[in-house]
Scaffold this active site. Sequence first.
Site, mmCIF file in Angstrom:
data_model
loop_
_atom_site.group_PDB
_atom_site.id
_atom_site.type_symbol
_atom_site.label_atom_id
_atom_site.label_comp_id
_atom_site.label_asym_id
_atom_site.label_seq_id
_atom_site.Cartn_x
_atom_site.Cartn_y
_atom_site.Cartn_z
ATOM 1 N N CYS A 12 0.815 -1.229 0.000
ATOM 2 C CA CYS A 12 0.000 0.000 0.000
ATOM 3 C C CYS A 12 0.849 1.280 0.000
ATOM 4 O O CYS A 12 1.618 1.533 0.922
ATOM 5 C CB CYS A 12 -0.927 0.035 1.220
ATOM 6 S SG CYS A 12 -1.913 1.548 1.260
ATOM 7 N N VAL A 52 -6.715 0.573 4.386
ATOM 8 C CA VAL A 52 -5.526 0.913 5.158
ATOM 9 C C VAL A 52 -4.944 2.183 4.540
ATOM 10 O O VAL A 52 -5.165 2.421 3.347
ATOM 11 C CB VAL A 52 -4.492 -0.243 5.124
ATOM 12 C CG1 VAL A 52 -5.009 -1.440 5.860
ATOM 13 C CG2 VAL A 52 -4.070 -0.612 3.704
ATOM 14 N N GLU A 69 -7.329 7.509 6.953
ATOM 15 C CA GLU A 69 -6.910 8.474 5.924
ATOM 16 C C GLU A 69 -5.471 8.939 6.218
ATOM 17 O O GLU A 69 -5.204 9.572 7.251
ATOM 18 C CB GLU A 69 -7.845 9.690 5.825
ATOM 19 C CG GLU A 69 -9.167 9.369 5.167
ATOM 20 C CD GLU A 69 -8.999 8.941 3.690
ATOM 21 O OE1 GLU A 69 -8.251 9.592 2.942
ATOM 22 O OE2 GLU A 69 -9.617 7.935 3.294
ATOM 23 N N SER A 70 -4.587 8.642 5.274
ATOM 24 C CA SER A 70 -3.161 8.909 5.493
ATOM 25 C C SER A 70 -2.869 10.379 5.808
ATOM 26 O O SER A 70 -2.043 10.677 6.675
ATOM 27 C CB SER A 70 -2.346 8.448 4.274
ATOM 28 O OG SER A 70 -2.800 9.063 3.084
HETATM 29 N N1 LIG Z 1 -7.476 8.044 0.784
HETATM 30 C C1 LIG Z 1 -6.956 6.893 1.482
HETATM 31 C C2 LIG Z 1 -6.663 5.795 0.483
HETATM 32 C C3 LIG Z 1 -6.293 4.478 1.149
HETATM 33 C C4 LIG Z 1 -6.426 3.284 0.191
HETATM 34 O O1 LIG Z 1 -7.039 3.398 -0.879
HETATM 35 N N2 LIG Z 1 -5.849 2.143 0.609
HETATM 36 C C5 LIG Z 1 -6.006 0.951 -0.184
HETATM 37 C C6 LIG Z 1 -4.762 0.069 -0.107
HETATM 38 S S1 LIG Z 1 -3.369 0.788 -0.895
HETATM 39 C C7 LIG Z 1 -7.107 0.108 0.414
HETATM 40 O O2 LIG Z 1 -7.154 -0.093 1.598
HETATM 41 N N3 LIG Z 1 -7.987 -0.388 -0.442
HETATM 42 C C8 LIG Z 1 -9.002 -1.306 -0.039
HETATM 43 C C9 LIG Z 1 -10.340 -0.911 -0.560
HETATM 44 O O3 LIG Z 1 -10.458 0.135 -1.204
HETATM 45 O O4 LIG Z 1 -11.286 -1.671 -0.332
HETATM 46 C C10 LIG Z 1 -5.718 7.309 2.284
HETATM 47 O O5 LIG Z 1 -5.046 8.270 1.891
HETATM 48 O O6 LIG Z 1 -5.443 6.703 3.338
#
Ligand SMILES: N[C@@H](CCC(=O)N[C@@H](CS)C(=O)NCC(=O)O)C(=O)O
Length: 230
Positions: A12, A52, A69-70
């Site tokens: 990720c 995550v 949210e990062s």
């Molecule tokens: N906007 C979020 C994006 C986080 C994200 O998209 N993480 C992905 C993994 S790289 C995830 O968990 N995807 C699972 C899903 O969308 O179901 C952030 O900045 O934390």
Amino acid sequence: MPGFRLISFKRCPYVQRCVMILREKNVEYDIEYIDLSDRPDWFNELSPLGKVPVLEVTRDDGTKVVLFESAVINEYLDEVTPGSLLPDDPLERAHSRAWCVFGTALLSDAGDITMARDEETLAGDLERLGKKLDRLEREIDTGPFFLGAEVSLVDAAFVPALQRLAWANEFHPAMAIFEGHPKVARWWAALADRESVVNSAVPDLRQRYEAYVGRDRGGYRSLVGARIAA
Ligand SMILES: N[C@@H](CCC(=O)N[C@@H](CS)C(=O)NCC(=O)O)C(=O)O
């Protein structure tokens, strides 16, 4: 200091941003990896958006708060640790946050070019990416980092995108991603070997990334992936 448990997925890019800031701020943390294709029940319970990173914060009294949210996690980590990785001036701070959002858009473009399955799509993706890199090039001042001499939250927001663009560029040099963008190239060079960046992900991230990009996707392979597989 509260206790920090970061929930991650090994490939990720968003988690990398948070790990970078935890390391820049010398914060102790536990990290737990999950498989997003086989999510444990406790994760589905914990993560409001099912994504995550999630940072579980344990207060001194043992109560827990779940952050997600990062960008939000990084601002919190920055606020509760000594020194600030954002400017003091509200306008400059807002400007930095805006550029963090740009970093997310660049990450999305980096994902598109690594997954493009035909030359026409790739050409369109590269044109869009090129425009963003031109804009970024104009925005960077003296460097070496986005805001100047010191690393900031903006750098963390861009690290995963710059890293993946650098890899894609190696696999498919015709992309010439950094050509015509010397400041962006210098910026990534300043970040690439930094401890917090090197250790922002598992040591075999690149192999995992290559395996993912290069694998057969329903009979297709991306152009970048095909280069890896060749
Ligand atoms: N906007 C979020 C994006 C986080 C994200 O998209 N993480 C992905 C993994 S790289 C995830 O968990 N995807 C699972 C899903 O969308 O179901 C952030 O900045 O934390």
